[in-house]
Design a protein around this motif. Structure first.
Motif, PDB file in Angstrom:
ATOM      1  N   ARG A 179      56.706  43.788  41.808  1.00 21.19           N
ATOM      2  CA  ARG A 179      56.177  42.899  40.948  1.00 21.19           C
ATOM      3  C   ARG A 179      55.939  44.017  39.743  1.00 21.19           C
ATOM      4  NH1 ARG A 179      57.634  39.436  42.047  1.00 21.19           N
ATOM      5  NH2 ARG A 179      56.370  38.353  40.517  1.00 21.19           N
ATOM      6  N   PRO A 180      55.712  43.386  38.545  1.00 22.66           N
ATOM      7  CA  PRO A 180      55.525  44.010  37.505  1.00 22.66           C
ATOM      8  C   PRO A 180      54.323  44.852  37.604  1.00 22.66           C
ATOM      9  CG  PRO A 180      55.533  41.562  36.985  1.00 22.66           C
ATOM     10  CD  PRO A 180      55.701  41.747  38.415  1.00 22.66           C
ATOM     11  N   GLY A 181      54.137  45.983  37.030  1.00 18.95           N
ATOM     12  CA  GLY A 181      53.191  47.019  37.020  1.00 18.95           C
ATOM     13  C   GLY A 181      52.071  46.836  36.139  1.00 18.95           C
ATOM     14  N   PHE A 182      52.159  45.898  35.087  1.00 19.23           N
ATOM     15  CA  PHE A 182      50.940  45.718  34.236  1.00 19.23           C
ATOM     16  C   PHE A 182      50.262  47.096  33.888  1.00 19.23           C
ATOM     17  CE2 PHE A 182      51.775  41.690  36.419  1.00 19.23           C
ATOM     18  CZ  PHE A 182      51.692  40.768  35.352  1.00 19.23           C
ATOM     19  N   PHE A 230      43.931  42.544  42.593  1.00 16.90           N
ATOM     20  CA  PHE A 230      44.890  42.083  41.714  1.00 16.90           C
ATOM     21  C   PHE A 230      46.320  42.212  42.078  1.00 16.90           C
ATOM     22  CE2 PHE A 230      47.810  43.400  38.110  1.00 16.90           C
ATOM     23  CZ  PHE A 230      47.710  42.033  37.360  1.00 16.90           C
ATOM     24  N   ALA A 231      46.634  43.587  42.733  1.00 18.55           N
ATOM     25  CA  ALA A 231      47.872  43.812  43.402  1.00 18.55           C
ATOM     26  C   ALA A 231      47.962  43.056  44.678  1.00 18.55           C
ATOM     27  CB  ALA A 231      48.106  45.190  43.677  1.00 18.55           C
ATOM     28  N   VAL A 232      47.240  42.725  45.488  1.00 22.20           N
ATOM     29  CA  VAL A 232      47.223  41.862  46.636  1.00 22.20           C
ATOM     30  C   VAL A 232      47.911  40.365  46.332  1.00 22.20           C
ATOM     31  CG1 VAL A 232      46.100  40.824  48.473  1.00 22.20           C
ATOM     32  CG2 VAL A 232      45.957  43.210  48.220  1.00 22.20           C
ATOM     33  N   ALA A 233      47.208  40.062  45.159  1.00 21.99           N
ATOM     34  CA  ALA A 233      47.330  38.661  44.862  1.00 21.99           C
ATOM     35  C   ALA A 233      48.698  38.397  44.243  1.00 21.99           C
ATOM     36  CB  ALA A 233      46.232  38.264  43.569  1.00 21.99           C
ATOM     37  N   LEU A 234      49.204  39.389  43.648  1.00 18.56           N
ATOM     38  CA  LEU A 234      50.571  39.431  42.901  1.00 18.56           C
ATOM     39  C   LEU A 234      51.656  39.489  43.842  1.00 18.56           C
ATOM     40  CD1 LEU A 234      50.154  41.228  39.638  1.00 18.56           C
ATOM     41  CD2 LEU A 234      50.353  38.858  40.066  1.00 18.56           C
ATOM     42  N   SER A 235      51.111  40.362  45.229  1.00 16.55           N
ATOM     43  CA  SER A 235      52.234  40.615  46.093  1.00 16.55           C
ATOM     44  C   SER A 235      52.323  39.652  47.142  1.00 16.55           C
ATOM     45  CB  SER A 235      52.022  42.088  46.510  1.00 16.55           C
ATOM     46  OG  SER A 235      51.868  42.899  45.400  1.00 16.55           O
ATOM     47  N   LEU A 278      49.326  44.043  53.315  1.00 15.00           N
ATOM     48  CA  LEU A 278      48.426  43.230  52.409  1.00 15.00           C
ATOM     49  C   LEU A 278      47.249  42.943  53.039  1.00 15.00           C
ATOM     50  CD1 LEU A 278      51.215  41.213  50.651  1.00 15.00           C
ATOM     51  CD2 LEU A 278      49.957  43.210  49.598  1.00 15.00           C
ATOM     52  N   VAL A 279      47.499  42.396  54.418  1.00 13.91           N
ATOM     53  CA  VAL A 279      46.094  42.000  55.130  1.00 13.91           C
ATOM     54  C   VAL A 279      44.976  43.235  55.015  1.00 13.91           C
ATOM     55  CG1 VAL A 279      45.366  41.624  57.280  1.00 13.91           C
ATOM     56  CG2 VAL A 279      47.199  40.289  56.537  1.00 13.91           C
ATOM     57  N   ILE A 280      45.534  44.595  55.349  1.00 15.85           N
ATOM     58  CA  ILE A 280      44.576  45.542  55.417  1.00 15.85           C
ATOM     59  C   ILE A 280      44.061  45.935  53.956  1.00 15.85           C
ATOM     60  CG2 ILE A 280      44.641  48.077  55.628  1.00 15.85           C
ATOM     61  CD1 ILE A 280      46.594  47.796  58.081  1.00 15.85           C
ATOM     62  N   ALA A 281      44.838  45.854  52.961  1.00  7.87           N
ATOM     63  CA  ALA A 281      44.433  45.976  51.705  1.00  7.87           C
ATOM     64  C   ALA A 281      43.345  44.884  51.185  1.00  7.87           C
ATOM     65  CB  ALA A 281      45.463  45.988  50.472  1.00  7.87           C
ATOM     66  N   GLY A 282      43.757  43.650  51.808  1.00  6.92           N
ATOM     67  CA  GLY A 282      42.637  42.333  51.608  1.00  6.92           C
ATOM     68  C   GLY A 282      41.435  42.597  52.345  1.00  6.92           C
ATOM     69  N   LEU A 283      41.549  43.290  53.441  1.00  5.72           N
ATOM     70  CA  LEU A 283      40.213  43.490  53.994  1.00  5.72           C
ATOM     71  C   LEU A 283      39.452  44.699  53.617  1.00  5.72           C
ATOM     72  CD1 LEU A 283      41.422  43.323  57.832  1.00  5.72           C
ATOM     73  CD2 LEU A 283      39.789  41.719  56.683  1.00  5.72           C
ATOM     74  N   ILE A 284      39.965  45.636  52.965  1.00  4.49           N
ATOM     75  CA  ILE A 284      39.275  46.674  52.175  1.00  4.49           C
ATOM     76  C   ILE A 284      38.671  45.982  51.026  1.00  4.49           C
ATOM     77  CG2 ILE A 284      39.493  48.618  50.600  1.00  4.49           C
ATOM     78  CD1 ILE A 284      42.041  49.257  52.439  1.00  4.49           C
ATOM     79  N   VAL A 285      39.197  45.106  50.219  1.00  2.60           N
ATOM     80  CA  VAL A 285      38.585  44.353  49.170  1.00  2.60           C
ATOM     81  C   VAL A 285      37.378  43.468  49.612  1.00  2.60           C
ATOM     82  CG1 VAL A 285      38.588  42.571  47.443  1.00  2.60           C
ATOM     83  CG2 VAL A 285      40.780  44.349  47.560  1.00  2.60           C
ATOM     84  N   LEU A 286      37.547  42.916  50.790  1.00  6.58           N
ATOM     85  CA  LEU A 286      36.552  42.005  51.197  1.00  6.58           C
ATOM     86  C   LEU A 286      35.313  43.044  51.798  1.00  6.58           C
ATOM     87  CD1 LEU A 286      38.326  39.401  53.468  1.00  6.58           C
ATOM     88  CD2 LEU A 286      37.122  38.988  51.034  1.00  6.58           C
TER      89      LEU A 286
END
Length: 187
Positions: A86-89, A131-136, A149-157
Motif C-alpha cells: 500500500r502507499p506509505g502516506f 489506518f494501516a489495517v483499513a488500507l491493507s 491484520l486481525v491481531i492489529a485490529g484487535l490491538i486497536v479495539l
C-alpha cells in the motif's frame, strides 16, 4: 519488587528480543522487517522511560515516552502498509504524528492533564494502526497475513475500548492523589 514491577521489565525485554529478531530477518532480505525492528526498538525505549525517572523529571520523560510510542506506531503502521504493498502516506502520517506529539506535550507540560495526555496518545497510536489495517485488509492473500491484520485490529479495539472504559467508567483515571508527585503512567 512485586510481580507488577517484574512485568514492567519483562515487556521491554520481550520487545527487545522481537526487535533483534526482526533486525536479523531484515539482514536476510525481508525489507519490511526493518520497519518492525524499528517499531519494537522505539517501543522498548518508550517503555524504558520510567527507568530514567531518578535522573530526569517525570514531566519531561512523559512527553518523550508519548513521542516514542507514537513513533513506534508510525513504524508499525508503515510495516503493515509496506507488507501489503500500500502507499506509505509518509507525509500525512508524519504530520499526524507531529500533531499528536504537540497535543500530548501540551496536555502534559502546559495543562498538566495526565488523563488527556494518556488518552490522546493511545488514540493517536490506534489511529495510525487502524489506518494501516483499513488500507491493507483487502490485500491480504494468505492466512498469516489475515491473522496479522486481525491481531492489529484487535490491538486497536483493545486500546480504544480500554480508554473508553477508563474515561467513562473510571473518571479518576490518571488522577493523582493529593500531595503526590506525578509519575509516568505508560499504557
Amino acid at each position: 519488587m512485586g510481580s507488577t514491577d517484574n512485568f514492567a521489565f519483562l515487556l521491554p525485554a520481550i520487545m527487545l528480543i522481537f526487535g533483534c529478531t526482526f533486525l536479523v530477518v531484515r539482514r536476510q532480505g525481508l525489507r519490511d522487517a526493518g520497519y518492525w525492528a524499528t517499531a519494537y526498538f522505539l517501543g522498548v525505549a518508550a517503555f524504558s522511560m520510567p527507568l530514567l525517572s531518578d535522573l530526569v523529571s517525570d514531566s519531561i520523560l512523559s512527553p518523550i515516552a508519548d513521542a516514542l510510542f507514537v513513533s513506534a506506531f508510525y513504524f508499525y503502521s508503515g510495516a503493515l502498509l509496506f507488507r501489503f504493498g500500500r502507499p506509505g502516506f509518509v507525509r500525512g502520517r508524519l504530520v499526524f504524528c507531529g500533531l499528536s506529539v504537540a497535543v500530548t506535550s501540551y496536555a502534559a507540560l502546559v495543562a498538566g492533564n495526565l488523563p488527556a495526555e494518556l488518552v490522546i496518545n493511545d488514540l493517536s497510536c490506534s489511529v495510525l494502526l487502524a489506518f494501516a489495517v483499513a488500507l491493507s485488509i483487502r490485500h491480504a492473500r494468505h492466512l498469516a497475513d489475515r491473522l496479522l491484520l486481525v491481531i492489529a485490529g484487535l490491538i486497536v479495539l483493545d486500546t480504544v475500548g480500554r480508554n473508553i472504559m477508563l474515561v467513562f467508567v473510571m473518571p479518576s483515571y490518571g488522577a493523582r492523589p493529593k500531595g503526590s508527585s506525578r509519575r509516568i503512567m505508560i499504557s
